[in-house]
Motif scaffolding. Structure first.
Motif, mmCIF file in Angstrom:
data_model
loop_
_atom_site.group_PDB
_atom_site.id
_atom_site.type_symbol
_atom_site.label_atom_id
_atom_site.label_comp_id
_atom_site.label_asym_id
_atom_site.label_seq_id
_atom_site.Cartn_x
_atom_site.Cartn_y
_atom_site.Cartn_z
ATOM 1 N N VAL A 147 5.893 15.406 47.427
ATOM 2 C CA VAL A 147 6.971 16.119 47.654
ATOM 3 C C VAL A 147 6.716 17.615 48.188
ATOM 4 C CG1 VAL A 147 9.318 16.901 46.815
ATOM 5 C CG2 VAL A 147 8.574 14.411 46.384
ATOM 6 N N ALA A 148 5.910 18.264 47.132
ATOM 7 C CA ALA A 148 5.544 19.851 47.432
ATOM 8 C C ALA A 148 4.809 19.806 48.553
ATOM 9 C CB ALA A 148 4.787 20.049 46.299
ATOM 10 N N TYR A 149 3.644 18.870 49.024
ATOM 11 C CA TYR A 149 2.898 18.922 50.206
ATOM 12 C C TYR A 149 4.016 19.314 51.557
ATOM 13 C CZ TYR A 149 -0.213 17.787 53.872
ATOM 14 O OH TYR A 149 -0.969 17.979 55.180
ATOM 15 N N VAL A 150 4.739 17.933 51.625
ATOM 16 C CA VAL A 150 5.867 17.693 52.693
ATOM 17 C C VAL A 150 6.621 19.291 52.821
ATOM 18 C CG1 VAL A 150 7.637 16.628 53.588
ATOM 19 C CG2 VAL A 150 5.706 15.456 52.467
ATOM 20 N N ARG A 151 7.247 19.618 51.670
ATOM 21 C CA ARG A 151 7.940 20.802 51.874
ATOM 22 C C ARG A 151 7.096 21.887 52.293
ATOM 23 N NH1 ARG A 151 12.085 21.545 46.552
ATOM 24 N NH2 ARG A 151 12.945 22.984 48.286
ATOM 25 N N GLU A 152 6.090 22.191 51.769
ATOM 26 C CA GLU A 152 5.010 23.321 52.020
ATOM 27 C C GLU A 152 4.619 23.365 53.204
ATOM 28 O OE1 GLU A 152 2.136 23.053 48.780
ATOM 29 O OE2 GLU A 152 3.795 23.653 47.333
ATOM 30 N N ILE B 17 12.020 7.944 40.121
ATOM 31 C CA ILE B 17 12.963 8.046 39.278
ATOM 32 C C ILE B 17 12.475 9.224 37.979
ATOM 33 C CG2 ILE B 17 14.862 7.580 37.521
ATOM 34 C CD1 ILE B 17 15.291 5.250 39.570
ATOM 35 N N SER B 18 11.038 8.845 37.698
ATOM 36 C CA SER B 18 10.454 9.767 36.888
ATOM 37 C C SER B 18 10.375 11.135 37.282
ATOM 38 C CB SER B 18 9.023 8.925 36.358
ATOM 39 O OG SER B 18 9.175 7.730 35.643
ATOM 40 N N LEU B 19 10.217 11.159 38.650
ATOM 41 C CA LEU B 19 10.199 12.501 39.261
ATOM 42 C C LEU B 19 11.460 13.204 39.071
ATOM 43 C CD1 LEU B 19 8.421 14.724 40.797
ATOM 44 C CD2 LEU B 19 9.208 13.442 42.873
ATOM 45 N N ALA B 20 12.467 12.464 39.402
ATOM 46 C CA ALA B 20 13.791 13.098 39.370
ATOM 47 C C ALA B 20 14.228 13.523 37.953
ATOM 48 C CB ALA B 20 14.948 12.022 39.470
ATOM 49 N N GLU B 21 13.510 13.020 36.816
ATOM 50 C CA GLU B 21 13.686 13.517 35.705
ATOM 51 C C GLU B 21 12.606 14.643 35.116
ATOM 52 O OE1 GLU B 21 15.462 9.261 33.556
ATOM 53 O OE2 GLU B 21 13.417 9.991 33.132
ATOM 54 N N ARG B 22 11.521 14.668 35.863
ATOM 55 C CA ARG B 22 10.382 15.516 35.312
ATOM 56 C C ARG B 22 10.030 16.519 36.333
ATOM 57 N NH1 ARG B 22 6.127 11.761 32.403
ATOM 58 N NH2 ARG B 22 5.342 13.927 32.132
ATOM 59 N N TRP B 23 10.703 16.588 37.446
ATOM 60 C CA TRP B 23 10.292 17.663 38.344
ATOM 61 C C TRP B 23 9.810 19.151 38.197
ATOM 62 C CZ3 TRP B 23 13.012 21.953 39.608
ATOM 63 C CH2 TRP B 23 14.362 22.059 39.191
ATOM 64 N N GLN B 24 10.748 19.490 36.960
ATOM 65 C CA GLN B 24 10.703 20.815 36.359
ATOM 66 C C GLN B 24 9.135 21.102 35.831
ATOM 67 O OE1 GLN B 24 14.148 20.598 33.730
ATOM 68 N NE2 GLN B 24 15.148 22.390 35.242
ATOM 69 N N ASP B 25 8.602 20.077 35.638
ATOM 70 C CA ASP B 25 7.154 20.028 35.015
ATOM 71 C C ASP B 25 6.248 20.364 35.713
ATOM 72 O OD1 ASP B 25 8.042 19.136 32.662
ATOM 73 O OD2 ASP B 25 7.336 17.003 32.783
ATOM 74 N N GLU C 76 4.870 22.760 60.248
ATOM 75 C CA GLU C 76 4.027 21.941 61.115
ATOM 76 C C GLU C 76 4.370 20.380 61.240
ATOM 77 O OE1 GLU C 76 0.023 21.131 58.855
ATOM 78 O OE2 GLU C 76 0.887 22.829 58.167
ATOM 79 N N LEU C 77 5.239 19.745 60.404
ATOM 80 C CA LEU C 77 5.410 18.421 60.158
ATOM 81 C C LEU C 77 6.955 18.097 60.890
ATOM 82 C CD1 LEU C 77 4.177 17.517 56.540
ATOM 83 C CD2 LEU C 77 3.227 16.915 58.766
ATOM 84 N N GLY C 78 7.617 19.390 61.252
ATOM 85 C CA GLY C 78 8.922 19.134 61.782
ATOM 86 C C GLY C 78 9.991 18.775 60.885
ATOM 87 N N VAL C 79 9.822 19.233 59.660
ATOM 88 C CA VAL C 79 10.597 18.801 58.490
ATOM 89 C C VAL C 79 11.597 19.659 58.150
ATOM 90 C CG1 VAL C 79 10.876 18.089 56.112
ATOM 91 C CG2 VAL C 79 9.059 16.870 57.539
ATOM 92 N N ASP C 80 12.805 19.417 57.679
ATOM 93 C CA ASP C 80 13.586 20.528 56.902
ATOM 94 C C ASP C 80 13.424 20.413 55.624
ATOM 95 O OD1 ASP C 80 15.850 21.594 55.596
ATOM 96 O OD2 ASP C 80 17.446 20.313 56.837
ATOM 97 N N ALA C 81 12.667 21.342 55.221
ATOM 98 C CA ALA C 81 12.162 21.665 53.782
ATOM 99 C C ALA C 81 13.106 21.415 52.920
ATOM 100 C CB ALA C 81 11.533 23.068 53.562
ATOM 101 N N GLU C 82 14.679 21.400 52.955
ATOM 102 C CA GLU C 82 15.454 21.451 51.902
ATOM 103 C C GLU C 82 15.978 19.871 51.947
ATOM 104 O OE1 GLU C 82 16.070 23.683 49.777
ATOM 105 O OE2 GLU C 82 14.435 24.638 50.860
ATOM 106 N N ARG C 83 15.460 19.007 52.689
ATOM 107 C CA ARG C 83 15.828 17.666 52.816
ATOM 108 C C ARG C 83 14.797 16.643 52.825
ATOM 109 N NH1 ARG C 83 20.736 17.422 53.659
ATOM 110 N NH2 ARG C 83 21.007 15.296 54.225
ATOM 111 N N GLY D 38 7.471 22.216 39.254
ATOM 112 C CA GLY D 38 7.942 23.578 39.754
ATOM 113 C C GLY D 38 9.015 23.231 40.993
ATOM 114 N N GLU D 39 9.554 23.941 41.454
ATOM 115 C CA GLU D 39 10.880 23.857 42.225
ATOM 116 C C GLU D 39 10.346 23.147 43.358
ATOM 117 O OE1 GLU D 39 14.705 23.725 43.370
ATOM 118 O OE2 GLU D 39 13.954 24.698 41.269
ATOM 119 N N ALA D 40 9.021 23.222 43.966
ATOM 120 C CA ALA D 40 8.842 22.501 45.094
ATOM 121 C C ALA D 40 8.561 21.065 45.159
ATOM 122 C CB ALA D 40 7.309 23.260 45.731
ATOM 123 N N ALA D 41 8.682 20.692 43.963
ATOM 124 C CA ALA D 41 8.356 19.180 43.771
ATOM 125 C C ALA D 41 9.649 18.259 43.366
ATOM 126 C CB ALA D 41 7.564 18.944 42.581
#
Length: 277
Positions: free
Chosen positions: A103-108, A133-141, A112-119, A143-146
């Motif tokens: 997730v962080a890679y795509v946002r960062e 869903i584990s990521l949904a629960e633990r993304w704060q571990d 260049e990937l033609g992606v809306d970083a907020e979506r 950082g926000e980019a994840a």
């Protein structure tokens, strides 16, 4: 079209593969598209091919930049007649970190990937949904980019398997709990219903009431818990259908029982849900 292939875990070979449409859709307009990261199922033992490329192609056709999360799995693709050798470096929760890096890679690299970083969304099937869903629960571990914008869970495996044959249950338990014979406490540690929290992004969940491998009641309980916590959640429980149905049509059908035109509506519903966030 731009192709992406990056390594997420050198020890296990986990990687992210993607396809991004040229954002220049006309001579005068540049459009950043939402991104969908697809996590196939496979019980954490291998990756189900029919829940990978065909699903990515469907979402690409719906206007998303798409990526396949080939997360670490315990057994991979062992040779027929050869005793599988577990890769103990691929035990849960290493996959959550891989999903976070994806997730962080795509946002960062959104520009260049033609992606809306907020979506940037993540979609998982069965064990892949456990990862998402584990990521949904633990993304704060991580950082926000994840943090994904939203999570789609398709017949999600929300705890270690306790159905199926003994070998499947034992190896799945080894992959998720770290032992073939986990205690109740060890099972509770990986039960996502137990760890639902208010920081989770919006959820779209679907299951079938006939699923004989992963209990649909778990999905209903998880959705109820999410709503109790104030997390937006859309839930669809289809009356008929078997585990592993994928897109529920000829695109991903391994058996005739996987084809169900009514259940196949889930993809359009999930797309509509995601575009409304």
């Amino acid at each position: 079209m731009r192709q992406v292939r990056i390594t997420l875990n050198e020890e296990t070979g986990a990687r992210l593969e993607g396809w991004a449409i040229d954002p220049h859709i006309s001579a005068s307009e540049v459009r950043a598209r939402p991104a969908m990261i697809v996590a196939p199922g496979g019980g954490y033992l291998n990756l189900a091919h029919r829940e990978a490329e065909p699903v990515a192609a469907r979402w690409l056709g719906m206007g998303y930049q798409v990526f396949i999360l080939r997360y670490s799995v315990l057994l991979g693709a062992p040779e027929e007649g050869v005793e599988p050798q577990p890769n103990l470096d691929a035990r849960y929760p290493v996959q959550v970190g891989e999903a976070a890096r994806a997730v962080a890679y795509v946002r960062e690299h959104a520009e260049e990937l033609g992606v809306d970083a907020e979506r940037v969304f993540i979609l998982g099937f069965s064990a892949g949904a456990h990862v998402a869903i584990s990521l949904a629960e633990r993304w704060q571990d991580f950082g926000e980019a994840a943090r994904p914008r939203g999570v789609v869970g398709c017949y999600p495996m929300l705890r270690a398997l306790d159905r199926g044959d003994d070998v499947l249950q034992e190896f799945s338990a080894l992959a998720v709990c770290g032992t073939k014979h986990p205690s109740d406490e060890q099972r509770a540690e990986v039960d996502l219903v137990e760890h639902a929290n208010t920081s989770m992004p919006p959820l779209f969940l679907w299951h079938t009431s006939e699923d004989g491998l992963v209990p649909p009641a778990d999905t209903a309980r998880f959705a109820a818990r999410a709503m109790e916590l104030g997390v937006p959640c859309e839930l669809h429980i289809y009356r008929e259908g078997h585990h592993g149905s994928g897109l529920c049509d000829q695109t991903t059908s391994a058996h005739g029982e996987h084809m169900n035109p009514h259940n196949a509506t889930w993809a359009a519903l999930a797309d509509e849900w995601a575009r409304g966030l």
